[in-house]
Structures are given as structure tokens and as C-alpha cells.
Design an enzyme around this catalytic site. Structure first.
Site, PDB file in Angstrom:
ATOM      1  CB  CYS A 127       0.227   0.571   2.595  1.00  0.00           C
ATOM      2  SG  CYS A 127       0.683   1.556   4.022  1.00  0.00           S
ATOM      3  CD  GLU A 168       5.795  -2.770   8.122  1.00  0.00           C
ATOM      4  OE1 GLU A 168       4.565  -2.685   7.962  1.00  0.00           O
ATOM      5  OE2 GLU A 168       6.310  -3.192   9.165  1.00  0.00           O
TER       6      GLU A 168
END
Ligand code: NAD
Length: 480
Positions: free
Chosen positions: A283, A249
Site C-alpha cells: 500500500c 486501511e
């Protein structure tokens, strides 16, 4: 809270075998918060051994029972939510209120996976052969090596540990070096709530010294990493050598498109939240704001005016806090300076805050930039701070093309009143998450999250999709 943060191995605190420590500073004021075990290969080996020993009994514990133990951890986290939030607040500098909310998110996620103990479904299906019964079952992988960043530390730990445990794995988690106590308090709470010793082990330390040996360890069957694309690629290459299962991720450079038919007030509100909440250390932060030409000037003025009104600090009334370290802060300021030299206009911010209250912390003023090429460094590289770039486009087609013209593909958002534009955008934008009329973020425990291109390797966490990472499917055929 100044104290020592040791490893957590086999249900006990252990100092690093080297007896070395490193300093963890408070991002709000630069003061020493704790001294952290500086672990290396031998410490990792001990933690993996503890996990390996504990895993078979944990795997043999029925999944429903595992779920009940996870539920006890959830209840204990609820009871100690204030303690966890205080640690997150001190280690990250984000407000206590935000830290408390983040802890609530981690608890929700734990609740979801505790219940999954009752639903670790396989499939029964038909066979082409007479008198043959076929089915699939889920089995644990074994030892899970988990590596997390510091941005939302308790949520990051929960996202990995709960799904790994419900599937019957034992875990070794390498804590983020900037949020060691958060991982430590989680392990301590889990252990007190009844998680057997060795099922969850925490290694403190730096990435190259304590993370890399975990990736290389032959007994670590599945690796789940959340962090930068640069490190993700190193991990993928190392894991590939021994064909270890790996979930990545990674970073994002997420577009937020504002069309000419958008509710501008709503768009400005969400653009600011997407760019600046958690000091841009998401993110999923909205760092590329793409605006139709006909409303660009008005939108820009509203953004500048609101950004200048944002309150920066560590208190509950503040909009966002410091970035995690001085090193990160200096990297951001250097990138802004290089952009300025290439002709970028810094509309607001762009500098460290040094006024009273901020002078010793790692604070960057909310920064808006324009007049920069879509392939410039600040357009393409993740700065992971309160920095966003504005781009002017003539229409929907150009906006979509620019949204997709990025090495990353994590999240994306469009602001429009047009159903047709909303649907076309959500279908055609190259991202793992697409949002209409809100922010570039907003994950939920039961929803898969993850990205395309340089944002990941195609896996999705959390949701039931994470179960595919932490378990192996076995096909069983029974012939009568
Ligand atoms: P980072 O990659 O530098 O570090 C992340 C973790 O990896 C840390 O625990 C670090 O110690 C460890 N690490 C570093 N080098 C390593 C190595 N060689 N081997 C093994 N482990 C190593 O990232 P960061 O700057 O701490 O975190 C920010 C990044 O995380 C951003 O890119 C952000 O987008 C990403 N992130 C992604 C998601 C997502 O779900 N996609 C969520 C949060 C953060």
C-alpha cells in the site's frame, strides 16, 4: 505442501459446510500449492458463534494475563519462524529471506501488544462536582471481524489479531484467498501456545462469499479491514447500516519527490526500493516519482540503468518476486498497454517475464513509465505491482502540488538536503506518513500508520492508537 487448508473454528479444523474447495497456486511457478475451504455465510455464522461463546471468559481474563498468553504466542512464533517463513515464501513467491524478515516484523508487533497488557490505561481526572471521582476505562468491543490482503500476509494477520486480542475481543479473521496457509499456521501456533479455543477463528474463502457475511453479521461489533479502496467503500456502506465500528486501511499512490539538492545515489536507491520491493505490492509503494527538472534526465538514466540490473525471482539473491496471481498480472499489463496507447513512454519493463526460470510464474519486469498526465489512469489508480511513473516538475512548489494532487494520501517521501524543504514537505504533504531521505514505507509496531482521503477512514493501526479501534472507552463517575 500440497494439501487442504480448512477453516479454524473453536480451536479445531473444519471443512467448509458446502465441502467445496478452491485452488491456491504457487506464484513462482503456477503449480498447485493447496486446496482451500470455500466458505460461505453458514461457516461465518459458526465462526462468529464460536467467538461469541469464547469472548466473555477471554474478556474476564485480566489484561496482564492476556498479555502473557500473547507473549507465549510470540515465543512460539520465534521458535517456528522458519516454518512460518517457508509458508509465506511459497504462498507469495517472495524470497525466503524476505519472508523470514516479514515474520520477524510480525513477531516484533506481537511483542509490543503482549506488553500492552500491562498498560491498558484509562484516565483519572478532575470533576466539577464536589465529592465526585471520574475516570475512563477501556472495555473490549466483543467480536472483531478482521479482513486482510495477501501482500505481506503474516504481518497483516499480526497487525490485526494481536491488538484485537489484547483488548479482550475474540476474533474471526477472513484470510486472504491468496495466502490461506499463512493464516492457518498462525492460528495453529496461537492455539498450541495456549490461546483458548474460539478466541481466534479463521475463515477461508473469497471476499464476496466469506468476507461480506462477516461484515453483515449483527454480532460482529468491530470490523478492521485492510485492502483496496473499492472494497473498503463497500464495507463502510454495509457497516454503516448497522452502525458497526469500522477501521479501513486502504490503498495508496504514494509520491517520492527528488529535489535538485538531493543525494542522487541515495534517492535512486530508495526510489527503486519504494517502487519495486515486494514486487510493488505495498500500500505504501512509491509509485509516483516526482523529480526536479534540472536533475530529471540524470535521475531517469540512473533509474533505468539500475532497474534493468534488478534481479527478479523467488530466491534470496533476487530483488523482488512475482505478483500474487495471474489475474493481477494481466490487469497490470492491460493498464500499461492502455497507457502506451495514450502516449506514455515505457522506459523499461512493461511486459511479463517469460524467459527460463520465469516462464510459468506471475512475473512482471520492473516497469518505469513517463510522459503521462497526472490524472491519467496509471497516475491515479493503484496498480499494486512493480510499476512507477516519473514526473518532471520545475520546483518545490510544483512538486508539493503534484504530490498532493491525488485521490490517495497514505505515505510520501522527499529527498533533499534542505531542512526547510524537508520540514515544509512533511507538514504540508497530504499523507498519513511523511518521510525524509528514505523510502515511502517503513512502519514500526509502536507507530501509527494510516492514510487520508481515499486511503482510509482516519483510523490508525498499529501503535497504541489501534487500542482505540478494538476497545470502547467507558466514563465512570463515583459519587461519595
Ligand atoms: P482486496 O480489497 O481485493 O481484498 C482484500 C481482502 O478483502 C481479501 O481478503 C478479500 O477476500 C476481501 N474482500 C474482497 N471483497 C470483499 C467484500 N465484498 N466483502 C468483504 N471482504 C472482501 O485487496 P487486494 O487486492 O487483495 O489487496 C491489495 C490492496 O490492499 C491494495 O489496495 C493495498 O493498497 C491495500 N493494502 C493497504 C494497506 C494499508 O495498511 N493501508 C496494507 C496492505 C495492503
Amino acid at each position: 505442501m500440497v494439501g487442504q487448508i480448512p477453516n479454524w473454528i473453536g480451536g479445531q479444523e473444519r471443512t467448509a459446510l458446502s465441502s467445496e474447495w478452491f485452488d491456491k497456486l504457487n506464484p513462482h511457478n503456477g503449480e498447485l500449492l493447496s486446496r482451500v475451504a470455500r466458505s460461505r455465510l453458514d461457516d461465518v455464522a459458526q465462526a462468529v458463534e464460536a467467538a461469541k461463546c469464547a469472548q466473555p471468559a477471554w474478556a474476564d481474563t485480566p489484561a496482564v494475563q492476556r498479555g502473557l498468553i500473547l507473549h507465549k504466542i510470540v515465543v512460539a512464533m520465534q521458535q517456528r519462524q522458519a516454518d512460518i517463513a517457508r509458508v509465506v515464501h511459497l504462498e507469495t513467491g517472495k524470497s525466503y529471506k524476505d519472508a523470514f524478515g516479514e515474520t520477524g516484523g510480525a513477531i516484533q508487533l506481537g511483542l509490543f501488544y503482549a506488553s500492552e497488557g500491562q498498560r491498558l490505561y484509562g484516565r483519572t481526572t478532575t470533576s466539577g462536582v464536589v465529592n465526585k471521582t471520574v475516570m475512563t476505562i477501556r472495555q473490549p468491543v466483543g467480536v472483531a471481524g478482521l479482513i486482510v490482503p495477501a501482500n505481506t500476509p503474516i504481518a497483516n494477520v499480526a497487525w490485526k489479531v494481536f491488538p484485537a486480542l489484547i483488548c479482550g475481543n475474540a476474533c474471526v479473521l477472513k484470510a486472504a484467498e491468496d495466502t490461506p496457509a499463512t493464516a492457518h499456521i498462525f492460528a495453529e501456533i496461537a492455539h498450541s501456545a495456549g490461546l483458548p479455543a474460539g478466541v481466534l477463528n479463521i475463515i477461508q474463502g473469497y471476499g464476496e462469499e466469506a468476507g461480506a457475511p462477516l461484515i453483515e453479521h449483527p454480532d460482529v461489533g468491530v470490523i478492521s479491514f485492510t485492502g483496496s479502496t473499492f472494497v473498503g467503500k463497500l464495507i463502510a456502506a454495509t457497516a454503516a447500516k448497522r452502525l458497526a465500528k469500522v477501521s479501513l486501511e486502504l490503498g495508496g499512490k504514494n509520491p517520492l519527490v527528488v529535489c535538485d539538492d538531493a543525494d542522487l545515489e541515495n534517492a535512486v536507491k530508495w526510489a527503486l526500493l519504494s517502487a519495486f520491493s515486494n514486487a510493488g505490492q505495498r500500500c505504501a509503494s512509491g509509485s509516483r516519482i516526482i523529480v526536479f527538472d534540472s536533475i530529471y534526465d540524470r535521475f531517469r538514466e540512473m533509474m533505468i540503468e539500475r532497474a534493468n540490473r534488478l534481479k527478479v525471482g523467488s530466491g534470496d539473491d533476487d530483488d523482488f518476486g512475482p505478483v500474487i496471481s495471474e489475474e493481477q498480472l494481466n490487469g497490470m499489463i492491460a493498464a500499461i498497454e492502455r497507457a502506451r496507447q495514450r502516449g506514455a513512454a515505457i522506459l523499461t519493463g512493461g511486459c511479463r517475464l517469460t524467459d527460463p526460470g520465469h516462464e510459468r510464474g506471475f512475473y512482471l519486469a520492473p516497469t518505469l513509465i513517463e510522459n503521462i498526465d497526472p490524472h491519467d489512469e496509471v497516475s491515479e489508480s493503484e496498480l499494486f505491482g512493480p510499476i512507477a511513473v516519473l514526473y518532471r516538475v520545475k520546483d518545490f512548489a510544483e512538486a508539493l502540488a503534484l504530490a498532493n494532487d491525488s485521490p490517495y494520501g497514505l505515505t510520501a517521501c522527499i529527498h533533499t538536503r534542505s531542512l526547510q524543504r524537508a520540514i515544509e514537505f512533511t507538514h504540508k504533504v497530504q499523507a498519513g506518513v511523511a518521510v525524509v531521505n528514505a523510502g515511502t514505507y517503513g512502519s514500526e509496531p509502536h507507530m501509527p500508520f494510516g492514510g487520508l482521503k481515499q486511503s482510509g477512514n482516519g483510523t490508525r493501526e498499529p501503535g497504541t492508537e489501534a487500542l482505540d479501534i478494538y476497545s470502547n472507552l467507558k466514563s465512570i463517575a463515583i459519587n461519595q
